[in-house]
Design a protein around this motif. Structure first.
Motif, PDB file in Angstrom:
ATOM      1  N   ALA A 175     -28.294  34.626  43.466  1.00  0.00           N
ATOM      2  CA  ALA A 175     -29.187  34.807  42.322  1.00  0.00           C
ATOM      3  C   ALA A 175     -28.554  34.302  41.030  1.00  0.00           C
ATOM      4  O   ALA A 175     -27.344  34.389  40.833  1.00  0.00           O
ATOM      5  CB  ALA A 175     -29.540  36.284  42.180  1.00  0.00           C
ATOM      6  N   ALA A 176     -29.401  33.779  40.151  1.00  0.00           N
ATOM      7  CA  ALA A 176     -28.949  33.357  38.822  1.00  0.00           C
ATOM      8  C   ALA A 176     -28.495  34.586  38.039  1.00  0.00           C
ATOM      9  O   ALA A 176     -28.821  35.726  38.391  1.00  0.00           O
ATOM     10  CB  ALA A 176     -30.093  32.645  38.092  1.00  0.00           C
ATOM     11  N   VAL A 205     -31.028  37.277  37.087  1.00  0.00           N
ATOM     12  CA  VAL A 205     -31.804  37.841  38.190  1.00  0.00           C
ATOM     13  C   VAL A 205     -30.949  38.892  38.890  1.00  0.00           C
ATOM     14  O   VAL A 205     -29.800  38.631  39.248  1.00  0.00           O
ATOM     15  CB  VAL A 205     -32.227  36.748  39.202  1.00  0.00           C
ATOM     16  CG1 VAL A 205     -32.956  37.349  40.384  1.00  0.00           C
ATOM     17  CG2 VAL A 205     -33.070  35.687  38.518  1.00  0.00           C
ATOM     18  N   GLY A 211     -30.589  29.943  47.536  1.00  0.00           N
ATOM     19  CA  GLY A 211     -30.782  29.818  46.093  1.00  0.00           C
ATOM     20  C   GLY A 211     -32.172  29.317  45.745  1.00  0.00           C
ATOM     21  O   GLY A 211     -32.796  29.789  44.785  1.00  0.00           O
ATOM     22  N   ALA A 212     -32.684  28.393  46.538  1.00  0.00           N
ATOM     23  CA  ALA A 212     -34.036  27.875  46.304  1.00  0.00           C
ATOM     24  C   ALA A 212     -35.085  28.967  46.541  1.00  0.00           C
ATOM     25  O   ALA A 212     -36.052  29.072  45.785  1.00  0.00           O
ATOM     26  CB  ALA A 212     -34.306  26.667  47.202  1.00  0.00           C
ATOM     27  N   SER A 234     -34.872  31.389  43.605  1.00  0.00           N
ATOM     28  CA  SER A 234     -35.485  30.755  42.420  1.00  0.00           C
ATOM     29  C   SER A 234     -37.003  30.776  42.513  1.00  0.00           C
ATOM     30  O   SER A 234     -37.690  31.036  41.527  1.00  0.00           O
ATOM     31  CB  SER A 234     -34.998  29.310  42.277  1.00  0.00           C
ATOM     32  OG  SER A 234     -33.634  29.281  41.954  1.00  0.00           O
ATOM     33  N   THR A 269     -38.231  34.296  41.948  1.00  0.00           N
ATOM     34  CA  THR A 269     -38.079  34.596  40.519  1.00  0.00           C
ATOM     35  C   THR A 269     -39.224  33.967  39.729  1.00  0.00           C
ATOM     36  O   THR A 269     -39.834  34.626  38.866  1.00  0.00           O
ATOM     37  CB  THR A 269     -36.722  34.084  40.000  1.00  0.00           C
ATOM     38  OG1 THR A 269     -35.687  34.715  40.754  1.00  0.00           O
ATOM     39  CG2 THR A 269     -36.535  34.375  38.535  1.00  0.00           C
ATOM     40  N   ALA A 270     -39.532  32.711  40.004  1.00  0.00           N
ATOM     41  CA  ALA A 270     -40.626  32.031  39.309  1.00  0.00           C
ATOM     42  C   ALA A 270     -41.951  32.740  39.552  1.00  0.00           C
ATOM     43  O   ALA A 270     -42.766  32.912  38.623  1.00  0.00           O
ATOM     44  CB  ALA A 270     -40.699  30.565  39.745  1.00  0.00           C
TER      45      ALA A 270
END
Length: 185
Positions: A30-31, A34, A172-173, A176, A179-180
């Motif tokens: 996670a970023a 996040v 990760g994708a 992401s 999250t979006a």
């Protein structure tokens, strides 16, 4: 922008399962803005039964699950494959979170489903079954975010998934994308 919170519902109860390792890697993938949290306690939730789902008397473990899902911006469901379908603990979590009908904590919540299995297809049957149950429960299923890891037990025996560049890129994708979807909801 505030942090996005993603709750992981993990279908394997084994401490050393490859899907638990995948859940741990999701936390790392996670970023920085996040927060990914693995829900602990699915094993303590009784099987769904309308006779015990009575306002003011709902079992504490089920309330904990409902509250955790309600507080999260999105859910990441990580499932192994048991006899070609999802484990009972995940189906039970979906059932509890879908109630009360139409307003349960999972209703309209963005949810992605990923996982790994011993077989050559990486548990895609279980993932498809989970997406079906989640959709019927009212979740906003993110069907385009997928990750199926074949022979996950063998693949993650020599190394943790966080040390597997390909897995971390794909994971990760997914994170992401979840999250979006959460931020757009």
């Amino acid at each position: 922008m505030s942090d996005t919170s993603i709750l992981v519902l993990l279908g394997s109860l084994r401490a050393a399962s490859s899907n638990r390792l995948l859940a741990e890697a999701a936390v790392d993938a996670a970023a920085s803005d996040v927060t990914v949290t693995v829900f602990e306690g699915l094993a303590e939730i009784p099987f769904y039964n309308e006779d015990i789902d009575i306002e003011g008397h709902v079992p504490a473990a089920a309330v904990k699950l409902r509250d955790a899902i309600a507080a999260a911006d999105a859910v990441l469901l990580i499932t192994p494959e048991h006899n070609g379908t999802i484990p009972a603990v995940l189906k039970n979590a979906i059932d509890w979170s879908s109630r009360p009908f139409g307003v349960g904590s999972i209703v309209a919540k963005p949810v992605a489903v990923i996982g790994g299995a011993y077989g050559q297809f990486g548990g895609i049957w279980a993932q498809d079954e989970a997406r079906k149950a989640l959709g019927i429960a009212g979740a906003s299923v993110l069907g385009d975010l997928t990750l199926s890891i074949a022979d996950s037990a063998g693949r993650f025996t020599p190394q943790h998934p966080r040390d597997d560049e390909e897995i971390m890129t794909k994971l990760g994708a997914v994170i992401s994308g979840v999250t979006a979807a959460a931020q757009a909801a």
